[in-house]
Design a protein around this motif. Structure first.
Motif, PDB file in Angstrom:
ATOM      1  N   ASN A  26      72.453  90.522  15.275  1.00 10.19           N
ATOM      2  CA  ASN A  26      72.626  91.083  16.607  1.00 10.19           C
ATOM      3  C   ASN A  26      71.504  90.531  17.480  1.00 10.19           C
ATOM      4  N   ALA A  27      71.849  89.761  18.519  1.00 12.97           N
ATOM      5  CA  ALA A  27      70.827  89.071  19.315  1.00 12.97           C
ATOM      6  C   ALA A  27      70.187  89.984  20.359  1.00 12.97           C
ATOM      7  N   ARG A  28      70.313  91.288  20.168  1.00 13.21           N
ATOM      8  CA  ARG A  28      69.594  92.274  20.980  1.00 13.21           C
ATOM      9  C   ARG A  28      68.695  93.120  20.083  1.00 13.21           C
ATOM     10  N   THR A  29      69.249  93.576  18.947  1.00 15.92           N
ATOM     11  CA  THR A  29      68.531  94.537  18.104  1.00 15.92           C
ATOM     12  C   THR A  29      67.981  93.911  16.825  1.00 15.92           C
ATOM     13  N   LYS A  30      68.348  92.678  16.549  1.00 13.40           N
ATOM     14  CA  LYS A  30      67.982  91.970  15.318  1.00 13.40           C
ATOM     15  C   LYS A  30      68.595  92.564  14.062  1.00 13.40           C
ATOM     16  N   GLU A  31      69.539  93.468  14.197  1.00 12.22           N
ATOM     17  CA  GLU A  31      70.219  93.984  13.009  1.00 12.22           C
ATOM     18  C   GLU A  31      70.961  92.828  12.327  1.00 12.22           C
ATOM     19  N   VAL A  32      70.821  92.745  11.000  1.00 10.65           N
ATOM     20  CA  VAL A  32      71.419  91.636  10.247  1.00 10.65           C
ATOM     21  C   VAL A  32      72.417  92.159   9.229  1.00 10.65           C
ATOM     22  N   MET A  33      73.482  91.429   9.036  1.00  9.11           N
ATOM     23  CA  MET A  33      74.385  91.712   7.921  1.00  9.11           C
ATOM     24  C   MET A  33      74.982  90.385   7.504  1.00  9.11           C
ATOM     25  N   GLY A  34      75.362  90.285   6.227  1.00  8.33           N
ATOM     26  CA  GLY A  34      75.892  89.007   5.788  1.00  8.33           C
ATOM     27  C   GLY A  34      76.617  89.071   4.469  1.00  8.33           C
ATOM     28  N   SER A  35      77.189  87.929   4.127  1.00  7.08           N
ATOM     29  CA  SER A  35      77.871  87.789   2.853  1.00  7.08           C
ATOM     30  C   SER A  35      77.341  86.528   2.193  1.00  7.08           C
ATOM     31  N   VAL A  36      76.869  86.659   0.958  1.00  7.75           N
ATOM     32  CA  VAL A  36      76.289  85.526   0.229  1.00  7.75           C
ATOM     33  C   VAL A  36      77.165  85.224  -0.984  1.00  7.75           C
ATOM     34  N   PRO A  37      77.614  83.951  -1.149  1.00  5.92           N
ATOM     35  CA  PRO A  37      78.470  83.612  -2.284  1.00  5.92           C
ATOM     36  C   PRO A  37      77.756  83.840  -3.614  1.00  5.92           C
ATOM     37  N   ILE A  38      78.475  84.419  -4.547  1.00  2.21           N
ATOM     38  CA  ILE A  38      77.877  84.832  -5.825  1.00  2.21           C
ATOM     39  C   ILE A  38      78.135  83.784  -6.906  1.00  2.21           C
ATOM     40  N   HIS A  39      77.129  83.601  -7.774  1.00  2.20           N
ATOM     41  CA  HIS A  39      77.294  82.769  -8.959  1.00  2.20           C
ATOM     42  C   HIS A  39      77.809  83.678 -10.084  1.00  2.20           C
ATOM     43  N   TYR A  40      79.129  83.765 -10.227  1.00  5.72           N
ATOM     44  CA  TYR A  40      79.721  84.754 -11.128  1.00  5.72           C
ATOM     45  C   TYR A  40      79.333  84.590 -12.600  1.00  5.72           C
ATOM     46  N   PRO A  41      79.276  83.376 -13.141  1.00  5.44           N
ATOM     47  CA  PRO A  41      78.881  83.261 -14.557  1.00  5.44           C
ATOM     48  C   PRO A  41      77.543  83.945 -14.848  1.00  5.44           C
ATOM     49  N   LYS A  42      76.586  83.745 -13.965  1.00  7.26           N
ATOM     50  CA  LYS A  42      75.266  84.349 -14.154  1.00  7.26           C
ATOM     51  C   LYS A  42      75.347  85.876 -14.082  1.00  7.26           C
ATOM     52  N   LEU A  43      76.061  86.366 -13.078  1.00 10.43           N
ATOM     53  CA  LEU A  43      76.176  87.811 -12.921  1.00 10.43           C
ATOM     54  C   LEU A  43      76.894  88.434 -14.117  1.00 10.43           C
ATOM     55  N   LEU A  44      77.923  87.761 -14.613  1.00  8.70           N
ATOM     56  CA  LEU A  44      78.667  88.293 -15.760  1.00  8.70           C
ATOM     57  C   LEU A  44      77.801  88.344 -17.011  1.00  8.70           C
ATOM     58  N   ILE A  45      77.001  87.293 -17.237  1.00  8.99           N
ATOM     59  CA  ILE A  45      76.147  87.262 -18.423  1.00  8.99           C
ATOM     60  C   ILE A  45      75.114  88.383 -18.378  1.00  8.99           C
ATOM     61  N   VAL A  46      74.449  88.531 -17.226  1.00  9.07           N
ATOM     62  CA  VAL A  46      73.431  89.581 -17.104  1.00  9.07           C
ATOM     63  C   VAL A  46      74.065  90.963 -17.282  1.00  9.07           C
ATOM     64  N   SER A  47      75.221  91.173 -16.646  1.00  8.39           N
ATOM     65  CA  SER A  47      75.905  92.462 -16.773  1.00  8.39           C
ATOM     66  C   SER A  47      76.307  92.721 -18.224  1.00  8.39           C
ATOM     67  N   PHE A  48      76.751  91.677 -18.905  1.00  5.39           N
ATOM     68  CA  PHE A  48      77.183  91.804 -20.298  1.00  5.39           C
ATOM     69  C   PHE A  48      76.022  92.234 -21.186  1.00  5.39           C
ATOM     70  N   PHE A  49      74.837  91.616 -20.993  1.00  5.13           N
ATOM     71  CA  PHE A  49      73.682  91.997 -21.799  1.00  5.13           C
ATOM     72  C   PHE A  49      73.242  93.423 -21.514  1.00  5.13           C
ATOM     73  N   LEU A  50      73.296  93.801 -20.271  1.00  2.00           N
ATOM     74  CA  LEU A  50      72.956  95.179 -19.927  1.00  2.00           C
ATOM     75  C   LEU A  50      73.938  96.134 -20.598  1.00  2.00           C
ATOM     76  N   GLU A  51      75.202  95.744 -20.642  1.00  2.16           N
ATOM     77  CA  GLU A  51      76.240  96.555 -21.256  1.00  2.16           C
ATOM     78  C   GLU A  51      75.955  96.741 -22.767  1.00  2.16           C
ATOM     79  N   LEU A  52      75.537  95.642 -23.402  1.00  3.24           N
ATOM     80  CA  LEU A  52      75.200  95.728 -24.837  1.00  3.24           C
ATOM     81  C   LEU A  52      74.051  96.699 -25.064  1.00  3.24           C
ATOM     82  N   ILE A  53      73.016  96.587 -24.243  1.00  2.00           N
ATOM     83  CA  ILE A  53      71.869  97.496 -24.353  1.00  2.00           C
ATOM     84  C   ILE A  53      72.329  98.932 -24.141  1.00  2.00           C
ATOM     85  N   GLY A  54      73.206  99.107 -23.137  1.00  2.00           N
ATOM     86  CA  GLY A  54      73.737 100.438 -22.831  1.00  2.00           C
ATOM     87  C   GLY A  54      74.456 101.036 -24.027  1.00  2.00           C
TER      88      GLY A  54
END
Ligand SMILES: [Zn+2]
Ligand SMILES: [Zn+2]
Length: 481
Positions: free
Chosen positions: A361-389
């Motif tokens: 927002n070029a008045r208030t500087k409020e920011v929002m966005g969408s960042v492309p995800i590296h799914y293989p990495k996210l899946l691996i980390v989530s999977f290990f957390l799941e195992l620990i869980g």
């Protein structure tokens, strides 16, 4: 002669009386000069939000565009700015201006720009009069955040989302090419009347029953008959007026993040002056009032419901409305250009293209966005957390240890949300300025209810928003075929 149908305010919430207010700055197309030295080389200084003469450095501003009605609570019918008038589709977008200094003819394609330089004498020629093709609004909110400041905000936002960002994106990310864009909006003020009838509940006590294997919490509550009726004025309700942008549900374009950086300080908007656009791009409106009216009504009802909920704090178990009425008595429409810094990134994913935005927002500087995800990495980390869980579920002695088994899924969802921000939007129902007057309240005790199994009232709807009907309406209005 066309005969106007006379519809009384009782039988409909749409008055047919429309008044058009001329909002032009009084200037004619052509040279728009510095009040001090007469130069036509004028542009916006985003540090101050003012116009600046690039020759003598004198700073000045266009007049503010005030509300059309001095008292919104007395507004009836419809008042619209001349920049809101229906677009005429066969309008010639190409306008030829004669330079007053040297007599040369300069062609301006208003689909792209509203200014051009005379090739011969270097004077700047501007479009000041409203042409009915949607490219000249009633008002402009000038950029007040510099490109450098916006770059910093975007880098900060993306910097916090590096770990799971797509490697291709990480490699290509640069804020060098961010664009300053004036997006088209409609700004609406309203005078309305709302009434709600239903039931509310107040917590009395809670208690646990049953044996060790099967324990249940029960509640006692006082049930009330509740009514709220009031006059309501709504100021600066802001709606995208480009179809594409209004549709926050598009799968291939993350428009919702641009929506999410609202609200803007509309009260500081000034009358149209082409000089505010120099060096920035703009998108022009491609909708008319008739196509947007229903969206305004959907949002206005939500705003009224939230205004009512401010008077319901004593019902800590919530309120269920059984009857809602909303009557629009009068409204004001203005077309506006509002300033946004935009980073965009096209991701190609299995032949699908997704346009990711990071918007500031070029008045208030409020920011929002969408960042492309590296799914293989996210899946691996989530999977290990799941195992620990799962390991913890079987080893830790704790009544709710089964919750450990959800840890991986939960993590995946949280990260996905943090990077893609798909559910982010402008919370108009809370962030739009309202004023309630002449409130009539009824709070009548009905009875004490016992052994309730719900922690809140059944069917609570006093804080509902109509996201769903908004999305359906978009489909119906814009994609009929
Ligand atoms: Zn000057
Ligand atoms: Zn010239």
């Amino acid at each position: 002669m066309k005969k106007e149908r006379n519809v009384s305010a009782k039988s409909t919430n749409r008055s047919t009386k429309t008044t058009i207010i001329q909002t032009g700055n009084g200037l004619q197309n052509g040279q728009n000069k510095c009040p001090k030295c007469g130069s036509t080389d004028i542009s916006l200084n985003p540090k101050t939000g003012n116009l600046r003469c690039n020759f003598c450095r004198y700073e000045f501003a266009e007049e503010k565009l005030e509300d059309f009605s001095s008292d919104l609570s007395k507004l009836e019918g419809q008042m619209i700015g001349s920049g809101v008038q229906d677009r005429i589709l066969d309008t010639n977008d190409i306008i030829t201006l004669k330079c007053t200094s040297c007599g040369a003819e300069v062609v301006i394609d208003t689909r792209e720009v509203t200014q051009a330089r005379c090739h011969w004498c270097r004077n700047t020629l501007s479009i000041q009069e409203q042409i009915p093709n949607g490219s000249i609004p009633d008002m402009v909110l000038p950029f007040h955040v510099t490109k450098m400041e916006a770059q910093k905000e975007i880098e900060k936002f993306v910097g916090k989302r590096k770990f799971f960002a797509h490697p291709q994106f990480q490699k290509e990310f640069t804020t060098e090419n961010i664009m300053g864009v004036y997006f088209p909006y409609m700004v609406i003020d309203e005078n309305a009347h709302a009434s709600f009838i239903g039931e509310g509940e107040q917590f009395v006590r809670s208690y646990v029953r049953g044996n060790n294997q099967n324990q249940m919490v029960y509640y006692d509550a006082d049930l009330y008959h509740v009514e709220r009726e009031f006059d309501l004025t709504i100021s600066d309700l802001t709606l995208e007026s480009k179809k594409d942008r209004l549709d926050g549900t598009k799968a291939n374009q993350t428009n919702n993040v641009i929506n999410a950086i609202m609200p803007f300080d509309i009260e500081n908007a000034v009358k149209w002056n082409a000089n505010y656009l120099k060096g920035y791009t703009s998108e022009r409106r491609d909708t008319n009032i008739d196509e947007l009216k229903d969206f305004v009504e959907i949002q206005s009802k939500d705003i009224a419901r939230f205004a009512a909920s401010e008077t319901l704090k004593q019902y800590d178990r919530g309120v269920r409305w059984e009857n809602e009425e909303f009557q629009m008595k009068g409204q004001e429409w203005k077309a506006a250009y509002l300033p946004v810094w935009l980073y965009s990134y096209q991701q190609e994913k299995n032949q699908e293209k997704i346009l990711h935005y990071v918007a500031v927002n070029a008045r208030t500087k409020e920011v929002m966005g969408s960042v492309p995800i590296h799914y293989p990495k996210l899946l691996i980390v989530s999977f290990f957390l799941e195992l620990i869980g799962i390991f913890l579920m079987f080893t830790v002695d704790f009544d709710y240890s089964f919750l450990f088994a959800t840890i991986g899924f939960f993590y995946y969802f949280v990260i996905w949300n943090r990077y893609r921000n798909k559910s982010e939007r402008h919370h108009y129902e809370k962030e739009t300025k309202t004023e309630m007057k002449n409130i009539r309240k009824v709070d009548r005790f009905i009875q004490r209810e016992r052994n309730l199994s719900n922690a809140t009232i059944r069917g609570a709807n006093y804080q509902d928003v109509s996201n769903q009907s908004f999305a359906e309406k978009i489909k119906k209005t814009f994609y009929q075929d």
